[in-house]
Scaffold this motif. Structure first.
Motif, PDB file in Angstrom:
ATOM      1  N   ALA A 197       0.825  -1.205   0.000  1.00 52.42           N
ATOM      2  CA  ALA A 197       0.000   0.000   0.000  1.00 52.42           C
ATOM      3  C   ALA A 197       0.864   1.262   0.000  1.00 52.42           C
ATOM      4  N   ALA A 198       2.005   1.216   0.696  1.00 51.31           N
ATOM      5  CA  ALA A 198       2.909   2.366   0.704  1.00 51.31           C
ATOM      6  C   ALA A 198       3.479   2.618  -0.689  1.00 51.31           C
ATOM      7  N   ASP A 199       3.785   1.555  -1.429  1.00 50.65           N
ATOM      8  CA  ASP A 199       4.257   1.706  -2.811  1.00 50.65           C
ATOM      9  C   ASP A 199       3.188   2.371  -3.671  1.00 50.65           C
ATOM     10  N   VAL A 200       1.943   1.956  -3.483  1.00 51.13           N
ATOM     11  CA  VAL A 200       0.841   2.533  -4.267  1.00 51.13           C
ATOM     12  C   VAL A 200       0.685   4.008  -3.955  1.00 51.13           C
ATOM     13  N   GLU A 201       0.829   4.386  -2.698  1.00 50.59           N
ATOM     14  CA  GLU A 201       0.671   5.778  -2.310  1.00 50.59           C
ATOM     15  C   GLU A 201       1.726   6.676  -2.943  1.00 50.59           C
ATOM     16  N   ARG A 202       2.867   6.111  -3.273  1.00 46.90           N
ATOM     17  CA  ARG A 202       3.910   6.916  -3.913  1.00 46.90           C
ATOM     18  C   ARG A 202       3.487   7.374  -5.296  1.00 46.90           C
ATOM     19  N   GLY A 203       2.592   6.604  -5.921  1.00 42.83           N
ATOM     20  CA  GLY A 203       2.056   6.991  -7.225  1.00 42.83           C
ATOM     21  C   GLY A 203       3.107   6.953  -8.326  1.00 42.83           C
ATOM     22  N   GLY A 204       2.784   7.544  -9.451  1.00 44.06           N
ATOM     23  CA  GLY A 204       3.701   7.598 -10.576  1.00 44.06           C
ATOM     24  C   GLY A 204       3.573   6.414 -11.513  1.00 44.06           C
ATOM     25  N   ASP A 205       4.300   6.492 -12.626  1.00 44.12           N
ATOM     26  CA  ASP A 205       4.237   5.440 -13.638  1.00 44.12           C
ATOM     27  C   ASP A 205       5.169   4.270 -13.343  1.00 44.12           C
ATOM     28  N   ARG A 206       6.064   4.426 -12.383  1.00 46.87           N
ATOM     29  CA  ARG A 206       7.013   3.365 -12.058  1.00 46.87           C
ATOM     30  C   ARG A 206       6.923   3.037 -10.560  1.00 46.87           C
ATOM     31  N   PRO A 207       5.825   2.437 -10.148  1.00 52.88           N
ATOM     32  CA  PRO A 207       5.687   2.103  -8.727  1.00 52.88           C
ATOM     33  C   PRO A 207       6.735   1.080  -8.307  1.00 52.88           C
ATOM     34  N   PRO A 208       7.245   1.182  -7.083  1.00 57.45           N
ATOM     35  CA  PRO A 208       8.288   0.251  -6.629  1.00 57.45           C
ATOM     36  C   PRO A 208       7.870  -1.213  -6.717  1.00 57.45           C
ATOM     37  N   TYR A 209       6.593  -1.515  -6.546  1.00 59.23           N
ATOM     38  CA  TYR A 209       6.177  -2.922  -6.564  1.00 59.23           C
ATOM     39  C   TYR A 209       6.303  -3.552  -7.945  1.00 59.23           C
ATOM     40  N   LEU A 210       6.519  -2.744  -8.979  1.00 58.44           N
ATOM     41  CA  LEU A 210       6.720  -3.275 -10.328  1.00 58.44           C
ATOM     42  C   LEU A 210       8.154  -3.123 -10.826  1.00 58.44           C
ATOM     43  N   HIS A 211       8.936  -2.241 -10.209  1.00 57.62           N
ATOM     44  CA  HIS A 211      10.233  -1.905 -10.796  1.00 57.62           C
ATOM     45  C   HIS A 211      11.421  -2.064  -9.857  1.00 57.62           C
ATOM     46  N   ASP A 212      11.199  -2.260  -8.583  1.00 58.60           N
ATOM     47  CA  ASP A 212      12.310  -2.364  -7.638  1.00 58.60           C
ATOM     48  C   ASP A 212      12.433  -3.797  -7.125  1.00 58.60           C
ATOM     49  N   VAL A 213      13.044  -4.682  -7.916  1.00 55.97           N
ATOM     50  CA  VAL A 213      13.206  -6.068  -7.484  1.00 55.97           C
ATOM     51  C   VAL A 213      14.110  -6.139  -6.262  1.00 55.97           C
ATOM     52  N   GLY A 214      15.190  -5.362  -6.254  1.00 58.76           N
ATOM     53  CA  GLY A 214      16.045  -5.273  -5.088  1.00 58.76           C
ATOM     54  C   GLY A 214      16.965  -6.467  -4.911  1.00 58.76           C
ATOM     55  N   CYS A 215      17.668  -6.454  -3.784  1.00 66.11           N
ATOM     56  CA  CYS A 215      18.688  -7.469  -3.488  1.00 66.11           C
ATOM     57  C   CYS A 215      18.169  -8.426  -2.419  1.00 66.11           C
ATOM     58  N   PRO A 216      18.442  -9.727  -2.568  1.00 67.57           N
ATOM     59  CA  PRO A 216      18.005 -10.699  -1.543  1.00 67.57           C
ATOM     60  C   PRO A 216      18.490 -10.379  -0.141  1.00 67.57           C
ATOM     61  N   ASP A 217      19.629  -9.690  -0.029  1.00 65.64           N
ATOM     62  CA  ASP A 217      20.136  -9.352   1.300  1.00 65.64           C
ATOM     63  C   ASP A 217      19.126  -8.533   2.101  1.00 65.64           C
ATOM     64  N   THR A 218      18.268  -7.816   1.391  1.00 62.66           N
ATOM     65  CA  THR A 218      17.234  -7.032   2.068  1.00 62.66           C
ATOM     66  C   THR A 218      16.328  -7.938   2.900  1.00 62.66           C
ATOM     67  N   VAL A 219      16.102  -9.156   2.422  1.00 59.75           N
ATOM     68  CA  VAL A 219      15.248 -10.113   3.131  1.00 59.75           C
ATOM     69  C   VAL A 219      15.985 -10.740   4.301  1.00 59.75           C
ATOM     70  N   TRP A 220      17.277 -11.006   4.125  1.00 60.80           N
ATOM     71  CA  TRP A 220      18.024 -11.718   5.169  1.00 60.80           C
ATOM     72  C   TRP A 220      18.327 -10.850   6.373  1.00 60.80           C
ATOM     73  N   ARG A 221      18.429  -9.542   6.194  1.00 58.66           N
ATOM     74  CA  ARG A 221      18.809  -8.678   7.320  1.00 58.66           C
ATOM     75  C   ARG A 221      17.878  -8.788   8.521  1.00 58.66           C
TER      76      ARG A 221
END
Length: 236
Positions: free
Chosen positions: A108-132
């Motif tokens: 929901a926070a990603d949606v609130e950011r708005g725009g044509d490139r929402p993070p939930y579609l474009h920011d795959v990110g690094c697996p380390d983000t999950v392990w921390r």
């Protein structure tokens, strides 16, 4: 692992042993505002559609032509409402809604950011983000030739990541590269599970993992807990 403070509801620690109490409100609560539309379908399933149809969160206890028949919870993201899903997530029926809510809150926070490139579609990110968040909570990280696994201190919960690999093995890689399983013992079926497609943004899975590894209890009525869980939380 827990102590009873009143006669009806008890704090369950670790929180992943709480299982669902049958109330899905927590998972849908963050999905509010004009960018979200919720409805009950003709089969008795509940849906939230967000960001002009690009997101779908479904609680699917019955048949539904919109989703594959796996899991109780379904989450999908697509570039536009008529496009194939870019990534999917699914959770089984005993998954605690409060842990799913961590995922939907981040979404929901990603949606609130708005725009044509929402993070939930474009920011795959690094697996380390999950392990921390899990390693900070004392989970053990095990690296093998096939992927990475994080084990809870009590060995009853784990998060595994098996990314697609180049070469012939790529065809054998699961699209659901991220998997979460919670058990009450080393043997038997999972108490509950969750899985996330390889393209699911890491920051969303990290939100789920943070809630999974939280030291805060979830409160449940004892008779909603399966017998193996009751034995565990009462030190049996």
């Amino acid at each position: 692992m827990t102590d009873t403070t009143d006669g009806s509801r008890i704090p369950v620690r670790p929180c992943y042993l709480a299982v669902s109490d049958g109330c899905a409100d927590a998972a849908f609560a963050p999905l509010i505002g004009p960018r979200w539309h919720k409805r009950l379908d003709e089969w008795g399933n509940y849906h939230a559609f967000g960001d002009h149809g690009r997101l779908h969160i479904g609680l699917i206890p019955q048949y539904c032509e919109l989703v594959e028949p796996i899991g109780l919870w379904h989450i999908e993201a697509r570039p536009h409402r008529h496009a194939p899903a870019k990534w999917r997530a699914a959770m089984s029926d005993h998954t605690p809604p409060e842990i799913i809510a961590a995922f939907t809150t981040a979404l929901a926070a990603d949606v609130e950011r708005g725009g044509d490139r929402p993070p939930y579609l474009h920011d795959v990110g690094c697996p380390d983000t999950v392990w921390r968040p899990v390693t900070r909570a004392g989970w053990q990280l095990v690296v093998s030739g096939f992927g990475v696994r994080a084990l809870a201190p009590d060995l009853l919960a784990e998060v595994t990541h098996t990314p697609p690999r180049p070469g012939p093995a790529l065809e054998q890689a699961r699209e659901e590269a991220w998997q979460v399983e919670v058990r009450t013992s080393d043997e038997g079926e999972a108490l509950w599970w969750a899985e996330f497609h390889s393209a699911t943004p890491a920051h969303l899975i990290a939100a789920f993992a943070t809630a999974l590894a939280s030291s805060q209890p979830l409160w449940r009525t004892e008779n909603t807990l399966p017998p193996p869980v009751r034995r565990l939380i009462n030190g049996g």
